[in-house]
Write a protein that holds these residues in place. Structure first.
Motif, PDB file in Angstrom:
ATOM      1  N   THR A 104       0.829  -1.210   0.000  1.00 56.55           N
ATOM      2  CA  THR A 104       0.000   0.000   0.000  1.00 56.55           C
ATOM      3  C   THR A 104       0.861   1.257   0.000  1.00 56.55           C
ATOM      4  O   THR A 104       0.580   2.219  -0.729  1.00 56.55           O
ATOM      5  CB  THR A 104      -0.928   0.004   1.232  1.00 56.55           C
ATOM      6  N   VAL A 105       1.921   1.248   0.803  1.00 57.97           N
ATOM      7  CA  VAL A 105       2.828   2.408   0.863  1.00 57.97           C
ATOM      8  C   VAL A 105       3.521   2.622  -0.479  1.00 57.97           C
ATOM      9  O   VAL A 105       3.621   3.747  -0.983  1.00 57.97           O
ATOM     10  CB  VAL A 105       3.870   2.218   1.993  1.00 57.97           C
ATOM     11  N   VAL A 106       4.000   1.531  -1.085  1.00 60.13           N
ATOM     12  CA  VAL A 106       4.681   1.629  -2.378  1.00 60.13           C
ATOM     13  C   VAL A 106       3.737   2.164  -3.446  1.00 60.13           C
ATOM     14  O   VAL A 106       4.085   3.067  -4.228  1.00 60.13           O
ATOM     15  CB  VAL A 106       5.247   0.255  -2.800  1.00 60.13           C
ATOM     16  N   LEU A 107       2.528   1.638  -3.493  1.00 59.62           N
ATOM     17  CA  LEU A 107       1.545   2.080  -4.493  1.00 59.62           C
ATOM     18  C   LEU A 107       1.166   3.546  -4.289  1.00 59.62           C
ATOM     19  O   LEU A 107       1.044   4.310  -5.258  1.00 59.62           O
ATOM     20  CB  LEU A 107       0.300   1.197  -4.420  1.00 59.62           C
ATOM     21  N   ALA A 108       0.989   3.944  -3.031  1.00 58.95           N
ATOM     22  CA  ALA A 108       0.653   5.346  -2.743  1.00 58.95           C
ATOM     23  C   ALA A 108       1.798   6.278  -3.125  1.00 58.95           C
ATOM     24  O   ALA A 108       1.566   7.385  -3.653  1.00 58.95           O
ATOM     25  CB  ALA A 108       0.314   5.501  -1.260  1.00 58.95           C
ATOM     26  N   THR A 109       3.036   5.846  -2.884  1.00 58.21           N
ATOM     27  CA  THR A 109       4.204   6.662  -3.247  1.00 58.21           C
ATOM     28  C   THR A 109       4.297   6.827  -4.759  1.00 58.21           C
ATOM     29  O   THR A 109       4.548   7.928  -5.270  1.00 58.21           O
ATOM     30  CB  THR A 109       5.489   6.004  -2.710  1.00 58.21           C
ATOM     31  N   ILE A 110       4.102   5.723  -5.498  1.00 58.27           N
ATOM     32  CA  ILE A 110       4.115   5.792  -6.957  1.00 58.27           C
ATOM     33  C   ILE A 110       3.027   6.740  -7.459  1.00 58.27           C
ATOM     34  O   ILE A 110       3.267   7.583  -8.338  1.00 58.27           O
ATOM     35  CB  ILE A 110       3.923   4.387  -7.558  1.00 58.27           C
ATOM     36  N   ALA A 111       1.839   6.613  -6.886  1.00 58.17           N
ATOM     37  CA  ALA A 111       0.725   7.462  -7.311  1.00 58.17           C
ATOM     38  C   ALA A 111       1.027   8.937  -7.064  1.00 58.17           C
ATOM     39  O   ALA A 111       0.776   9.796  -7.922  1.00 58.17           O
ATOM     40  CB  ALA A 111      -0.551   7.054  -6.567  1.00 58.17           C
TER      41      ALA A 111
END
Length: 294
Positions: A104-111
């Motif tokens: 979730t953290v990785v996806l939010a950072t990418i977004a």
């Protein structure tokens, strides 16, 4: 939408982190279908019916959203590839990194990063639609089209999406497959010495399935994006006066078609490679049929 629902049910025997990445990829692909295929390309084909868009000053906003969700789809695939690399090859980090919270953290950072990065399209494009099957969906001024500064910015965009993802995905896939093959050889030798008539090794079967889905998703992405990437770089070079080769017009059309197709094939890939996904798909369709029959 069906893919998202099936993955959200969590009955496909996938790890929580992998499921989270696959759901994010499916959502991004669905958004591309809406913003690119429906809103952009249908309007380009039916220009008379959608001529009112020429007078609505929102094209540059549309461009920002479109390129942002496209980056999401590409870089979520990179995140999924790296997650599978850690899960398979780096056992010491697996318990810490391959978690739903980390995904979730990785996806939010990418977004967040790619939302900020794509704001430059707002200033590069005008607010009026081109309504033509071009790589740029909005009118642009001659000064912008021929500007070396904007050309450099656009080249950075194409390097980030999809050039770097191509390299990263190929690298981690190669490392993952190499690790799996070496480990499988070692396990096969141990099993051959210890038990010649033992049943199949579930660990080895799981790794083979990991190779299949990993290469199916990432290979699909690379093959279907390659033509569009080559055309986009070529077109920017032409605008800057560096035309060295001639690419026929149909190359652009094929590139657009394949890029859009890449957003619609993941469901088929899951159905072909994952038995649990096929079972869930059959259940969903049979449930819908029974419900409609009543």
């Amino acid at each position: 939408m069906v893919t998202i629902l099936i993955l959200y049910r969590g009955k496909c025997a996938l790890s929580k982190s992998a499921a989270r990445y696959l759901i994010a990829m499916a959502v991004a692909d669905l958004l591309i279908i809406f913003f690119d295929l429906i809103w952009r390309h249908i309007a380009s084909v039916y220009r008379l019916e959608f001529s009112f868009l020429l007078y609505i000053p929102v094209c540059n906003i549309h461009a920002v959203v479109l390129y942002t969700v496209t980056d999401y789809s590409v870089w979520f695939t990179v995140g999924f590839t790296f997650d599978r690399y850690i899960a398979i090859c780096v056992q010491k980090l697996k318990t810490k990194y391959c978690m739903e919270k980390t995904a979730t953290v990785v996806l939010a950072t990418i977004a967040l990063l790619f939302s900020l990065k794509n704001t430059f399209w707002y200033f590069m494009f005008t607010s009026r639609y081109e309504l033509a099957s071009l790589s740029w969906l909005c009118y642009i001024t001659t000064s912008v089209a021929q500007s070396e500064v904007w050309g450099a910015i656009e080249f950075v965009h194409y390097i980030l999406t999809p050039c770097i993802p191509f390299v990263v995905i190929l690298l981690f896939n190669a490392l993952t497959v190499r690790y799996i093959l070496v480990t499988n050889r070692a396990r096969s030798r141990l099993r051959s010495h210890g038990c010649r008539e033992c049943p199949s090794d579930p660990e080895m079967d799981s790794r083979r399935k990991s190779i299949i889905i990993l290469y199916a998703i990432s290979g699909n992405f690379i093959l279907l994006w390659a033509v569009s990437m080559i055309h986009n770089i070529y077109w920017r070079m032409v605008y800057l006066g560096y035309e060295t080769v001639y690419l026929p017009v149909h190359v652009r059309e094929v590139g657009f078609m394949l890029q859009l197709l890449s957003c619609c094939t993941n469901t088929a890939i899951y159905a072909i490679t994952q038995r649990k996904f096929r079972e869930e798909l059959k259940y969903l369709f049979s449930f819908s049929f029974i419900t409609n029959k009543k």
